[in-house]
Design a protein around this motif. Structure first.
Motif, PDB file in Angstrom:
ATOM      1  N   UNK A 294      64.186  41.002  88.539  1.00 11.53           N
ATOM      2  CA  UNK A 294      64.533  41.670  87.288  1.00 11.53           C
ATOM      3  C   UNK A 294      63.425  41.485  86.243  1.00 11.53           C
ATOM      4  N   UNK A 295      62.893  40.279  86.161  1.00 13.90           N
ATOM      5  CA  UNK A 295      61.840  40.013  85.166  1.00 13.90           C
ATOM      6  C   UNK A 295      60.572  40.792  85.455  1.00 13.90           C
ATOM      7  N   UNK A 296      60.290  41.014  86.745  1.00 18.17           N
ATOM      8  CA  UNK A 296      59.087  41.761  87.121  1.00 18.17           C
ATOM      9  C   UNK A 296      59.224  43.245  86.812  1.00 18.17           C
ATOM     10  N   UNK A 297      60.464  43.718  86.650  1.00 19.08           N
ATOM     11  CA  UNK A 297      60.757  45.106  86.251  1.00 19.08           C
ATOM     12  C   UNK A 297      60.147  46.129  87.205  1.00 19.08           C
ATOM     13  N   UNK A 298      60.252  45.818  88.499  1.00 16.34           N
ATOM     14  CA  UNK A 298      59.793  46.761  89.518  1.00 16.34           C
ATOM     15  C   UNK A 298      60.960  47.651  89.949  1.00 16.34           C
ATOM     16  N   UNK A 299      60.738  48.466  90.979  1.00 15.52           N
ATOM     17  CA  UNK A 299      61.754  49.454  91.373  1.00 15.52           C
ATOM     18  C   UNK A 299      63.028  48.806  91.900  1.00 15.52           C
ATOM     19  N   UNK A 300      62.952  47.539  92.331  1.00 19.42           N
ATOM     20  CA  UNK A 300      64.139  46.855  92.852  1.00 19.42           C
ATOM     21  C   UNK A 300      64.998  46.261  91.740  1.00 19.42           C
ATOM     22  N   UNK A 301      64.681  46.552  90.494  1.00 19.16           N
ATOM     23  CA  UNK A 301      65.382  45.993  89.332  1.00 19.16           C
ATOM     24  C   UNK A 301      66.895  46.193  89.429  1.00 19.16           C
ATOM     25  N   UNK A 326      68.558  30.103  83.573  1.00 19.86           N
ATOM     26  CA  UNK A 326      68.176  30.927  82.415  1.00 19.86           C
ATOM     27  C   UNK A 326      68.245  32.425  82.694  1.00 19.86           C
ATOM     28  N   UNK A 327      69.313  32.821  83.391  1.00 17.71           N
ATOM     29  CA  UNK A 327      69.475  34.238  83.684  1.00 17.71           C
ATOM     30  C   UNK A 327      70.098  35.035  82.555  1.00 17.71           C
ATOM     31  N   UNK A 328      70.711  34.348  81.579  1.00 18.59           N
ATOM     32  CA  UNK A 328      71.422  35.070  80.514  1.00 18.59           C
ATOM     33  C   UNK A 328      70.504  35.991  79.719  1.00 18.59           C
ATOM     34  N   UNK A 329      69.327  35.515  79.391  1.00 18.93           N
ATOM     35  CA  UNK A 329      68.403  36.330  78.592  1.00 18.93           C
ATOM     36  C   UNK A 329      68.060  37.628  79.318  1.00 18.93           C
ATOM     37  N   UNK A 330      67.779  37.527  80.605  1.00 16.32           N
ATOM     38  CA  UNK A 330      67.416  38.699  81.394  1.00 16.32           C
ATOM     39  C   UNK A 330      68.599  39.647  81.541  1.00 16.32           C
ATOM     40  N   UNK A 331      69.784  39.089  81.789  1.00 16.59           N
ATOM     41  CA  UNK A 331      70.970  39.921  81.980  1.00 16.59           C
ATOM     42  C   UNK A 331      71.344  40.659  80.697  1.00 16.59           C
ATOM     43  N   UNK A 332      71.269  39.975  79.589  1.00 19.80           N
ATOM     44  CA  UNK A 332      71.695  40.610  78.346  1.00 19.80           C
ATOM     45  C   UNK A 332      70.663  41.599  77.806  1.00 19.80           C
ATOM     46  N   UNK A 333      69.430  41.466  78.239  1.00 20.78           N
ATOM     47  CA  UNK A 333      68.457  42.520  77.920  1.00 20.78           C
ATOM     48  C   UNK A 333      68.901  43.825  78.578  1.00 20.78           C
ATOM     49  N   UNK A 334      69.341  43.722  79.841  1.00 20.61           N
ATOM     50  CA  UNK A 334      69.855  44.906  80.542  1.00 20.61           C
ATOM     51  C   UNK A 334      71.152  45.384  79.896  1.00 20.61           C
ATOM     52  N   UNK A 335      72.000  44.455  79.494  1.00 18.53           N
ATOM     53  CA  UNK A 335      73.261  44.801  78.842  1.00 18.53           C
ATOM     54  C   UNK A 335      73.013  45.616  77.570  1.00 18.53           C
ATOM     55  N   UNK A 336      71.955  45.288  76.868  1.00 21.80           N
ATOM     56  CA  UNK A 336      71.618  46.002  75.625  1.00 21.80           C
ATOM     57  C   UNK A 336      70.847  47.298  75.885  1.00 21.80           C
ATOM     58  N   UNK A 337      70.672  47.635  77.160  1.00 26.91           N
ATOM     59  CA  UNK A 337      70.009  48.891  77.494  1.00 26.91           C
ATOM     60  C   UNK A 337      68.509  48.806  77.598  1.00 26.91           C
ATOM     61  N   UNK A 338      67.968  47.580  77.568  1.00 29.19           N
ATOM     62  CA  UNK A 338      66.511  47.408  77.660  1.00 29.19           C
ATOM     63  C   UNK A 338      66.115  47.297  79.135  1.00 29.19           C
ATOM     64  N   UNK A 379      79.013  32.418  75.334  1.00 31.27           N
ATOM     65  CA  UNK A 379      79.598  32.960  74.108  1.00 31.27           C
ATOM     66  C   UNK A 379      78.556  33.083  73.003  1.00 31.27           C
ATOM     67  N   UNK A 380      77.586  32.161  73.012  1.00 31.46           N
ATOM     68  CA  UNK A 380      76.546  32.193  71.992  1.00 31.46           C
ATOM     69  C   UNK A 380      75.718  33.467  72.004  1.00 31.46           C
ATOM     70  N   UNK A 381      75.608  34.102  73.176  1.00 30.92           N
ATOM     71  CA  UNK A 381      74.844  35.352  73.251  1.00 30.92           C
ATOM     72  C   UNK A 381      75.469  36.440  72.379  1.00 30.92           C
ATOM     73  N   UNK A 382      76.774  36.341  72.142  1.00 31.20           N
ATOM     74  CA  UNK A 382      77.457  37.381  71.370  1.00 31.20           C
ATOM     75  C   UNK A 382      77.425  37.109  69.870  1.00 31.20           C
ATOM     76  N   UNK A 383      76.864  35.961  69.492  1.00 35.38           N
ATOM     77  CA  UNK A 383      76.688  35.664  68.069  1.00 35.38           C
ATOM     78  C   UNK A 383      75.283  36.060  67.614  1.00 35.38           C
ATOM     79  N   UNK A 384      74.332  36.066  68.554  1.00 38.24           N
ATOM     80  CA  UNK A 384      72.931  36.341  68.225  1.00 38.24           C
ATOM     81  C   UNK A 384      72.759  37.670  67.496  1.00 38.24           C
TER      82      UNK A 384
END
Length: 508
Positions: A294-301, A326-338, A379-384
């Protein structure tokens, strides 16, 4: 050679020439001509076996008979145009004779048999189905599955002709399983085909047979808990992770290679259905590999997200590992549409599927991480950033709610009696329209509310008011037909509904 032997050989040659003349040039066979074809093939096969037995150490003495057998095998391809004759030819030895040719010491003849069987078992015409199924059943009885898999091991793909024979052997397996789906379990139980396929997809270099092997492996694992468990027990989870790891920092070079990679991820998702394989996935650092992809953002994302969704569903250890690495940062980037932009993910359906997968992943995190510091971090991710992820949740809630409402209104405007649609069918249509994803979004909102955090609760109430909604609307979605967990089986449904009732109580 004496005069009697010479005369006998002359008569034999005349008979063979007569048989060949009777079948050469035919476009459509009748049963009589088909029987002559089969008789000619069996005679050539018998002659060759006799010659080999008489002169086992002198290939020159049986070379002519093998050339003749090869020619007769090719002539049998005419049968592919007349599958309606197969039920009449099977009792005469069609399947057993061709299966025996698969064991021939001459690899070229074994390859010819595989090629012929690929033609004979390949038919998309429904009117041919009964005939081809009759042949398929007879081939299974004649041990063809075992012989085909044995050939995979003895053929050398360094030789182009033998590589083609491997491809034809895989084609026969695919055709037989397509004709008789129960053979997917049978062939894996009776042969070492899973082990061969796993080794094949782990090969570093890409070529056509590696792609085909990945496709056959996916077919064998799909809808087969027994095969999923078998592959896991032979270290298959780690093997598949090794195969996809080749693409953690690069994209496939061709569309065929891209298709193969998708097949490999399909295999991973299938094999992650049994609980034991989820454990193997975590131990083999599969969670870490998916995050790297996911972090590499290749076609297998998107495939990595899908795999994590399968791994984390109803399996807290995978959820805990995901947070720990530390997968939360990567997952929530996708959650936010990034998400990374490429030709593939510009497709609207692709983006929608990815969105639904990441929603499911976040819901799994809340279901799998119920207390402790990991729960606090989640839960902290939803306060950011002033609760931006709660804003995103409400955006998703409104969108999927509107879809379900539109589908409901469409049903109400139709005469359902004319459509012959019962309540279950209507419910399934609503699930397809987005009800299941809407429930997951509501579930995440409920988990956040249940946490008791004043800042997040205030944000949720504000957004509900802005959209003319209340907590009762969220509760109604969670209570809708009491169907939370329906897709997960009776036991998991009961657990999911127990957790949901706690959340519903908190929303009251």
């Amino acid at each position: 050679m004496d005069a009697a032997a010479a005369a006998a050989q002359k008569r034999k040659r005349a008979e063979q020439e007569e048989e060949q003349a009777a079948t050469d040039g035919l476009d459509v066979l009748d049963l009589r001509a088909a029987k002559r074809l089969l008789l000619g093939f069996e005679r050539r096969l018998r002659d060759n076996l006799e010659a080999r037995m008489k002169h086992p150490d002198d290939p020159a003495r049986f070379a002519d008979s093998e050339l003749a057998l090869h020619a007769e095998t090719d002539r049998l391809r005419l049968l592919a145009g007349a599958p309606e004759l197969f039920p009449d030819l099977v009792p005469l030895g069609l399947a057993s004779s061709l299966s025996s040719l698969l064991t021939h010491d001459n690899a070229d003849l074994a390859a010819a048999a595989a090629s012929l069987l690929a033609d004979l078992t390949d038919s998309d015409d429904p009117s041919d189905l009964a005939g081809v199924q009759a042949l398929a059943d007879a081939l299974v009885d004649a041990n063809a599955l075992d012989l085909l898999v044995h050939n995979l091991s003895r053929l050398s793909e360094a030789d182009p002709d033998e590589a083609e024979a491997v491809h034809h052997s895989l084609a026969v397996l695919e055709n037989l399983i397509d004709l008789r789906p129960h053979l997917a379990d049978l062939v894996c139980d009776r042969t070492k085909v899973l082990r061969w396929l796993l080794a094949r997809v782990k090969a570093r270099d890409f070529e056509a047979n590696k792609q085909y092997a990945s496709e056959i492996l996916a077919i064998l694992l799909q809808n087969s808990p027994a095969n999923q468990k078998r592959l896991g027990q032979m270290n298959g989870v780690d093997g598949l992770l090794q195969a996809v790891a080749m693409y953690k920092s690069r994209d496939p070079r061709t569309t065929d290679e891209e298709e193969m990679l998708e097949n490999l991820f399909d295999c991973l998702c299938c094999v992650l259905m049994p609980l034991g394989n989820k454990e193997r996935f975590v131990k083999a650092e599969g969670v870490e590999l998916m995050i790297i992809i996911m972090k590499q953002k290749k076609s297998a994302y998107s495939s990595a997200i899908r795999t994590l969704d399968f791994a984390m569903t109803r399996f807290p250890p995978a959820c805990e590992r995901f947070v720990d690495v530390l997968g939360l940062k990567t997952a929530f980037a996708a959650f936010m549409g990034k998400i990374p932009v490429n030709k593939k993910n510009k497709n609207e359906s692709y983006q929608e599927e990815l969105e639904e997968r990441i929603i499911s992943l976040v819901a799994s995190l809340f279901g799998g991480i119920t207390k402790g510091s990991r729960r606090i971090r989640l839960l902290g991710k939803f306060v950011e950033n002033e609760c931006e992820k709660i804003d995103r949740l409400m955006e998703l809630y409104i969108r999927y709610s509107d879809r379900v409402k539109a589908e409901t209104e469409r049903f109400e405007s139709l005469d359902l009696d004319d459509l012959e649609m019962d309540d279950d069918e209507r419910y399934n249509r609503k699930l397809e329209a987005g009800l299941y994803t809407l429930q997951l979004v509501a579930l995440i909102l409920g988990h956040i509310w249940h946490s008791g955090n004043t800042q997040m609760r205030t944000r949720i109430e504000l957004l509900l008011r802005q959209n003319k909604l209340t907590k009762d609307d969220v509760k109604e979605i969670l209570q809708y037909h009491d169907n939370i967990g329906d897709l997960d089986g009776p036991e998991e449904k009961e657990k999911a509904q127990g957790r949901t009732k706690e959340i519903i109580a908190a929303l009251s």
